[in-house]
Design a protein around this motif. Structure first.
Motif, short mmCIF file in Angstrom:
data_model
loop_
_atom_site.label_atom_id
_atom_site.label_comp_id
_atom_site.label_asym_id
_atom_site.label_seq_id
_atom_site.Cartn_x
_atom_site.Cartn_y
_atom_site.Cartn_z
N VAL A 183 0.86 -1.18 0.00
CA VAL A 183 0.00 0.00 0.00
C VAL A 183 0.90 1.23 0.00
CG1 VAL A 183 -1.82 1.27 1.20
CG2 VAL A 183 -1.78 -1.23 1.32
N ASN A 184 0.51 2.25 -0.76
CA ASN A 184 1.28 3.49 -0.80
C ASN A 184 1.24 4.19 0.56
OD1 ASN A 184 1.43 2.82 -3.47
ND2 ASN A 184 0.60 4.75 -4.26
N GLY A 185 2.40 4.52 1.07
CA GLY A 185 2.49 5.12 2.39
C GLY A 185 2.17 6.60 2.44
N ASN A 186 1.99 7.24 1.28
CA ASN A 186 1.69 8.68 1.26
C ASN A 186 0.19 8.97 1.36
OD1 ASN A 186 1.31 7.61 -1.48
ND2 ASN A 186 1.02 9.74 -2.09
N LEU A 187 -0.64 7.93 1.40
CA LEU A 187 -2.08 8.11 1.48
C LEU A 187 -2.49 8.60 2.87
CD1 LEU A 187 -3.22 4.81 -0.26
CD2 LEU A 187 -3.01 7.07 -1.31
N ASN A 188 -3.57 9.40 2.92
CA ASN A 188 -4.08 9.76 4.24
C ASN A 188 -4.65 8.49 4.90
OD1 ASN A 188 -7.09 9.53 3.91
ND2 ASN A 188 -6.81 11.20 2.44
N LYS A 189 -4.90 8.56 6.20
CA LYS A 189 -5.23 7.36 6.96
C LYS A 189 -6.48 6.65 6.45
CE LYS A 189 -2.94 8.72 11.25
NZ LYS A 189 -3.07 8.89 12.72
N TYR A 190 -7.46 7.43 6.02
CA TYR A 190 -8.71 6.81 5.56
C TYR A 190 -8.51 6.16 4.19
CZ TYR A 190 -10.33 9.78 9.33
OH TYR A 190 -10.49 10.38 10.55
N ALA A 191 -7.79 6.83 3.31
CA ALA A 191 -7.50 6.26 1.99
C ALA A 191 -6.60 5.03 2.14
CB ALA A 191 -6.82 7.30 1.10
N PHE A 192 -5.67 5.06 3.08
CA PHE A 192 -4.80 3.91 3.33
C PHE A 192 -5.63 2.70 3.74
CE2 PHE A 192 -2.04 1.12 5.67
CZ PHE A 192 -0.80 1.22 5.06
N LEU A 193 -6.55 2.89 4.69
CA LEU A 193 -7.37 1.78 5.15
C LEU A 193 -8.26 1.24 4.04
CD1 LEU A 193 -8.56 -0.09 7.28
CD2 LEU A 193 -10.06 1.78 8.01
N ILE A 194 -8.89 2.11 3.27
CA ILE A 194 -9.76 1.66 2.19
C ILE A 194 -8.97 0.87 1.15
CG2 ILE A 194 -11.16 2.48 0.24
CD1 ILE A 194 -11.99 4.84 2.12
N THR A 195 -7.76 1.34 0.82
CA THR A 195 -6.91 0.62 -0.13
C THR A 195 -6.51 -0.74 0.43
OG1 THR A 195 -6.04 2.71 -0.99
CG2 THR A 195 -4.75 0.72 -1.45
N LEU A 196 -6.17 -0.79 1.70
CA LEU A 196 -5.79 -2.05 2.32
C LEU A 196 -6.96 -3.03 2.32
CD1 LEU A 196 -3.82 -3.84 3.82
CD2 LEU A 196 -4.33 -2.58 5.92
N LEU A 197 -8.16 -2.55 2.58
CA LEU A 197 -9.34 -3.42 2.55
C LEU A 197 -9.61 -3.94 1.14
CD1 LEU A 197 -11.79 -1.52 4.94
CD2 LEU A 197 -10.31 -3.47 5.46
N HIS A 198 -9.38 -3.09 0.14
CA HIS A 198 -9.50 -3.51 -1.26
C HIS A 198 -8.60 -4.71 -1.53
CE1 HIS A 198 -9.72 -2.45 -5.72
NE2 HIS A 198 -8.75 -3.33 -5.67
N GLU A 199 -7.35 -4.62 -1.07
CA GLU A 199 -6.39 -5.70 -1.32
C GLU A 199 -6.71 -6.93 -0.46
OE1 GLU A 199 -4.81 -5.21 -3.86
OE2 GLU A 199 -4.96 -3.04 -3.97
N LEU A 200 -7.17 -6.72 0.76
CA LEU A 200 -7.56 -7.86 1.60
C LEU A 200 -8.73 -8.62 0.98
CD1 LEU A 200 -7.28 -6.40 5.22
CD2 LEU A 200 -5.97 -8.32 4.28
N ALA A 201 -9.63 -7.90 0.30
CA ALA A 201 -10.73 -8.57 -0.38
C ALA A 201 -10.20 -9.48 -1.48
CB ALA A 201 -11.69 -7.53 -0.96
N HIS A 202 -9.13 -9.07 -2.17
CA HIS A 202 -8.50 -9.96 -3.16
C HIS A 202 -7.95 -11.21 -2.48
CE1 HIS A 202 -8.81 -7.60 -6.78
NE2 HIS A 202 -8.26 -6.54 -6.22
N LEU A 203 -7.34 -11.04 -1.31
CA LEU A 203 -6.80 -12.19 -0.58
C LEU A 203 -7.93 -13.15 -0.21
CD1 LEU A 203 -4.31 -12.01 2.40
CD2 LEU A 203 -6.35 -13.43 2.52
N LEU A 204 -9.01 -12.62 0.34
CA LEU A 204 -10.13 -13.48 0.74
C LEU A 204 -10.74 -14.18 -0.47
CD1 LEU A 204 -11.88 -11.14 3.33
CD2 LEU A 204 -10.41 -13.11 3.80
#
Length: 206
Positions: free
Chosen positions: A60-81
């Protein structure tokens, strides 16, 4: 080096309040190798499935604000699931991924992790998630309100027609009319025409 490794507890500084424990559960349970990267122009995050003894990998890109970071991480976790449940038998952003991503978003929205304006935008997104949050203009506009402001940088849609602007690679354009969702822009040096997203960040030319 463009990538940095972080102990799991250090991840909390990238996340909104009250979200770390939920995120940490997924990362630990599925043995995810998480990498926080510098800004990438083409992607906000990335997922690689476990293979040949390697763990699942998410960046995940570290320059994202906290909310965008979490949303991006959840997007990728959905791929994992989706991979855990269906393997490689489904489309990357098909109905199975959409269902899992929507479910993750609902869990975090219900826990009141996000401010009201982001929560409203996410409730719209949950109905039919796009392949990238960048494709959801309403959500992107709201998330940008929580970015650290950069001097002289605006969204293309904020400039008047006929204004000159430069892109991050130094090219200069003149903004033209809007054609459907994008603006017709002419490159100053070449005269070539480009259709550019209204949410593209550009530098104001004085």
């Amino acid at each position: 080096m463009s990538k940095t490794e972080h102990p799991l507890q250090a991840l909390a500084s990238y996340l909104p309040d009250n979200s770390f424990e939920q995120v940490a559960y997924f990362l630990q349970h599925y043995k995810v190798h998480l990498t926080i990267t510098r800004q990438r122009q083409s992607v906000l995050g990335d997922y690689r499935n476990a293979v040949n003894g390697k763990n699942h990998r998410i960046s995940v890109n570290g320059n994202l604000n906290k909310y965008a970071f979490l949303i991006t991480l959840l997007h990728e976790l959905a791929h994992l699931l989706a991979f855990e449940i269906h393997g490689n038998r489904i489309q990357a952003h098909g109905k199975e991924w959409k269902h899992l991503y929507s479910t993750l978003l609902k869990d975090f929205v219900n826990n009141k992790i996000f401010p009201a304006d982001i929560e409203f935008a996410l409730n719209e997104s949950i109905k039919n998630p796009a392949a990238s949050s960048c494709a959801e203009e309403g959500l992107m506009r709201v998330l940008r309100k929580y970015d650290e402001r950069k001097k002289g940088i605006v969204l293309l849609e904020e400039l008047p027609k006929g204004a000159f602007f430069s892109t991050n690679d130094g090219r200069i354009f003149k903004k033209g009319e809007q054609l459907r969702k994008r603006f017709r822009c002419v490159e100053k040096d070449t005269g070539l025409v480009y259709l550019i997203s209204p949410l593209y960040e550009v530098k104001i030319m004085q």
